[in-house]
Write a protein that holds these residues in place. Structure first.
Motif, PDB file in Angstrom:
ATOM      1  N   SER A 175       2.257 -11.232  -3.766  1.00 43.84           N
ATOM      2  CA  SER A 175       1.088 -11.433  -4.554  1.00 43.84           C
ATOM      3  C   SER A 175       0.369  -9.813  -4.393  1.00 43.84           C
ATOM      4  CB  SER A 175      -0.169 -12.223  -4.116  1.00 43.84           C
ATOM      5  OG  SER A 175      -0.418 -12.049  -2.858  1.00 43.84           O
ATOM      6  N   SER A 176       0.528  -9.359  -3.253  1.00 43.32           N
ATOM      7  CA  SER A 176       0.072  -7.782  -2.795  1.00 43.32           C
ATOM      8  C   SER A 176       0.980  -6.832  -3.725  1.00 43.32           C
ATOM      9  CB  SER A 176       0.071  -7.525  -1.483  1.00 43.32           C
ATOM     10  OG  SER A 176      -0.637  -8.296  -1.120  1.00 43.32           O
ATOM     11  N   GLY A 177       2.338  -7.225  -3.977  1.00 42.81           N
ATOM     12  CA  GLY A 177       3.200  -6.446  -4.849  1.00 42.81           C
ATOM     13  C   GLY A 177       2.727  -6.404  -6.185  1.00 42.81           C
ATOM     14  N   ALA A 233      -2.328  -2.398 -10.628  1.00 46.50           N
ATOM     15  CA  ALA A 233      -2.991  -1.021 -10.260  1.00 46.50           C
ATOM     16  C   ALA A 233      -2.192   0.188 -10.874  1.00 46.50           C
ATOM     17  CB  ALA A 233      -3.427  -1.021  -8.878  1.00 46.50           C
ATOM     18  N   MET A 234      -1.045   0.020 -10.645  1.00 49.92           N
ATOM     19  CA  MET A 234      -0.109   1.095 -11.248  1.00 49.92           C
ATOM     20  C   MET A 234      -0.188   1.185 -12.859  1.00 49.92           C
ATOM     21  SD  MET A 234       4.153   1.256 -10.771  1.00 49.92           S
ATOM     22  CE  MET A 234       3.921   0.730  -9.106  1.00 49.92           C
ATOM     23  N   ALA A 235      -0.040  -0.120 -13.276  1.00 54.77           N
ATOM     24  CA  ALA A 235      -0.209  -0.256 -14.818  1.00 54.77           C
ATOM     25  C   ALA A 235      -1.512   0.565 -15.546  1.00 54.77           C
ATOM     26  CB  ALA A 235      -0.206  -1.469 -15.489  1.00 54.77           C
ATOM     27  N   ARG A 236      -2.582   0.068 -14.721  1.00 56.11           N
ATOM     28  CA  ARG A 236      -3.933   0.561 -15.133  1.00 56.11           C
ATOM     29  C   ARG A 236      -3.955   2.089 -15.087  1.00 56.11           C
ATOM     30  NH1 ARG A 236      -7.399  -4.297 -12.378  1.00 56.11           N
ATOM     31  NH2 ARG A 236      -7.015  -5.587 -13.896  1.00 56.11           N
ATOM     32  N   ARG A 237      -3.572   2.696 -13.870  1.00 57.35           N
ATOM     33  CA  ARG A 237      -3.694   4.012 -13.594  1.00 57.35           C
ATOM     34  C   ARG A 237      -2.570   4.929 -14.576  1.00 57.35           C
ATOM     35  NH1 ARG A 237      -3.100   8.392  -9.238  1.00 57.35           N
ATOM     36  NH2 ARG A 237      -3.299   9.999 -10.562  1.00 57.35           N
ATOM     37  N   GLY A 239       2.194 -14.631 -15.632  1.00 58.20           N
ATOM     38  CA  GLY A 239       2.128 -14.213 -16.983  1.00 58.20           C
ATOM     39  C   GLY A 239       2.160 -12.771 -17.044  1.00 58.20           C
ATOM     40  N   LEU A 240       2.383 -12.179 -15.937  1.00 59.78           N
ATOM     41  CA  LEU A 240       2.331 -10.527 -15.890  1.00 59.78           C
ATOM     42  C   LEU A 240       3.602  -9.940 -16.645  1.00 59.78           C
ATOM     43  CD1 LEU A 240       0.963  -9.910 -12.515  1.00 59.78           C
ATOM     44  CD2 LEU A 240      -0.155  -9.447 -14.510  1.00 59.78           C
ATOM     45  N   SER A 241       4.579 -10.838 -17.093  1.00 60.30           N
ATOM     46  CA  SER A 241       5.808 -10.243 -17.531  1.00 60.30           C
ATOM     47  C   SER A 241       5.538  -9.631 -18.967  1.00 60.30           C
ATOM     48  CB  SER A 241       6.932 -11.084 -17.552  1.00 60.30           C
ATOM     49  OG  SER A 241       6.328 -12.383 -18.459  1.00 60.30           O
ATOM     50  N   SER A 242       4.350 -10.248 -19.696  1.00 60.33           N
ATOM     51  CA  SER A 242       4.065  -9.666 -20.975  1.00 60.33           C
ATOM     52  C   SER A 242       2.990  -8.303 -20.972  1.00 60.33           C
ATOM     53  CB  SER A 242       3.321 -10.757 -21.704  1.00 60.33           C
ATOM     54  OG  SER A 242       2.167 -11.080 -21.086  1.00 60.33           O
ATOM     55  N   ALA A 243       2.610  -8.111 -19.495  1.00 63.23           N
ATOM     56  CA  ALA A 243       1.721  -6.981 -19.321  1.00 63.23           C
ATOM     57  C   ALA A 243       2.445  -5.688 -19.282  1.00 63.23           C
ATOM     58  CB  ALA A 243       0.947  -7.056 -18.084  1.00 63.23           C
ATOM     59  N   PRO A 250       0.812  -1.205  -0.095  1.00 63.69           N
ATOM     60  CA  PRO A 250      -0.190  -0.070  -0.057  1.00 63.69           C
ATOM     61  C   PRO A 250       0.760   1.384   0.146  1.00 63.69           C
ATOM     62  CG  PRO A 250      -0.871  -1.561   1.551  1.00 63.69           C
ATOM     63  CD  PRO A 250       0.573  -2.154   0.910  1.00 63.69           C
ATOM     64  N   MET A 251       2.045   1.062   0.496  1.00 68.20           N
ATOM     65  CA  MET A 251       2.856   2.485   0.639  1.00 68.20           C
ATOM     66  C   MET A 251       3.621   2.478  -0.851  1.00 68.20           C
ATOM     67  SD  MET A 251       6.194   3.646   1.091  1.00 68.20           S
ATOM     68  CE  MET A 251       7.202   2.624   1.835  1.00 68.20           C
ATOM     69  N   LEU A 252       3.922   1.659  -1.544  1.00 64.51           N
ATOM     70  CA  LEU A 252       4.136   1.670  -2.700  1.00 64.51           C
ATOM     71  C   LEU A 252       3.064   2.420  -3.623  1.00 64.51           C
ATOM     72  CD1 LEU A 252       6.361   1.381  -5.154  1.00 64.51           C
ATOM     73  CD2 LEU A 252       5.265  -0.990  -5.338  1.00 64.51           C
ATOM     74  N   SER A 253       2.041   2.020  -3.568  1.00 64.08           N
ATOM     75  CA  SER A 253       0.897   2.441  -4.302  1.00 64.08           C
ATOM     76  C   SER A 253       0.745   3.738  -4.084  1.00 64.08           C
ATOM     77  CB  SER A 253      -0.469   1.400  -3.859  1.00 64.08           C
ATOM     78  OG  SER A 253      -0.365   0.273  -4.407  1.00 64.08           O
ATOM     79  N   SER A 254       0.696   4.163  -2.828  1.00 66.13           N
ATOM     80  CA  SER A 254       0.394   5.532  -2.315  1.00 66.13           C
ATOM     81  C   SER A 254       1.753   6.501  -2.991  1.00 66.13           C
ATOM     82  CB  SER A 254       0.482   5.558  -0.846  1.00 66.13           C
ATOM     83  OG  SER A 254       0.483   6.859  -0.455  1.00 66.13           O
ATOM     84  N   VAL A 255       2.704   6.143  -3.142  1.00 68.02           N
ATOM     85  CA  VAL A 255       3.935   6.872  -3.671  1.00 68.02           C
ATOM     86  C   VAL A 255       3.599   7.123  -5.046  1.00 68.02           C
ATOM     87  CG1 VAL A 255       6.555   6.993  -4.082  1.00 68.02           C
ATOM     88  CG2 VAL A 255       5.652   6.202  -1.760  1.00 68.02           C
ATOM     89  N   VAL A 256       3.443   5.932  -5.568  1.00 70.90           N
ATOM     90  CA  VAL A 256       3.209   6.012  -7.100  1.00 70.90           C
ATOM     91  C   VAL A 256       1.988   6.987  -7.505  1.00 70.90           C
ATOM     92  CG1 VAL A 256       2.374   4.832  -9.214  1.00 70.90           C
ATOM     93  CG2 VAL A 256       4.468   3.912  -7.630  1.00 70.90           C
ATOM     94  N   ASP A 257       0.673   6.687  -6.585  1.00 73.24           N
ATOM     95  CA  ASP A 257      -0.402   7.525  -6.739  1.00 73.24           C
ATOM     96  C   ASP A 257       0.126   9.385  -6.756  1.00 73.24           C
ATOM     97  OD1 ASP A 257      -2.205   5.629  -7.600  1.00 73.24           O
ATOM     98  OD2 ASP A 257      -2.900   5.434  -5.636  1.00 73.24           O
TER      99      ASP A 257
END
Length: 139
Positions: free
Chosen positions: A87-89, A95-99, A124-128, A58-65
Motif C-alpha cells: 500500500s505504501s508503494g 504521489a508520482m502521478a500527481r507530481r 482500481g488504480l490500473s485505470s489511473a 520513500p526512497m522511490l519517491s525521493s528518486v522520482v522527485d
C-alpha cells in the motif's frame, strides 16, 4: 529499529543506482534498487527492483522527485522486476502521478505479472495510469 540506509552509485553509461540495504535492527531482508537513466530527449527511465513497501517506498519517491526536479518531460517507470507492491508503494505511485500531472510530465508504467498488476487492479488504480508491458509501446 533504524531506517534502512540508501546508497548512490554511478554505473556505466550515465545510469545512477540507489539501493536501500538492510541495516541494523531493520526487518528489511532484501534490497530495493532504483536505477535512473536520462537521455537527450527529456525521457527519464526509472527501473525499480525489489519490494516496494513502507520502508522502501520513500526512497522511490525521493528518486522520482529528484528526477522531476532535474526537468524531465517524460517519465518511464519500469516495475517489471518488482517482487512486492504494498500500500505504501501504491501511495508512492499516486504521489508520482500527481507530481507528474502538476509538472506536465508524461508518465508511463511498465508492468507485467501479478506482483504489480494485481494490487493496481484490486485498488482500481490500473485505470489511473498508462501501463505498458514493453518500453517500446510507451509512446
Amino acid at each position: 529499529m533504524t531506517a534502512p540506509e540508501a546508497e548512490w552509485t554511478l554505473a556505466e553509461h550515465g545510469v545512477e543506482v540507489r539501493t536501500v540495504a538492510e541495516s541494523a535492527g531493520s526487518p528489511v531482508r532484501e534490497t530495493l534498487t532504483v536505477a535512473t537513466h536520462r537521455d537527450d530527449t527529456g525521457l527519464t527511465t526509472v527501473k525499480v527492483d525489489g519490494e516496494v513497501d513502507m520502508l522502501t517506498a520513500p526512497m522511490l519517491s525521493s528518486v522520482v522527485d529528484d528526477e522531476l526536479d532535474r526537468g524531465c518531460t517524460r517519465l518511464l517507470v519500469d516495475l517489471r522486476p518488482v517482487r512486492f507492491l504494498g500500500s505504501s508503494g501504491l501511495t508512492a505511485l499516486i504521489a508520482m502521478a500527481r507530481r507528474c500531472s502538476a509538472d506536465q510530465v508524461q508518465l508511463r508504467l511498465i508492468a507485467e505479472g501479478p506482483n504489480v498488476l494485481r494490487p493496481l487492479e484490486i485498488t482500481g488504480l490500473s485505470s489511473a495510469f498508462t501501463i505498458v508491458t514493453d518500453p517500446v509501446d510507451a509512446w
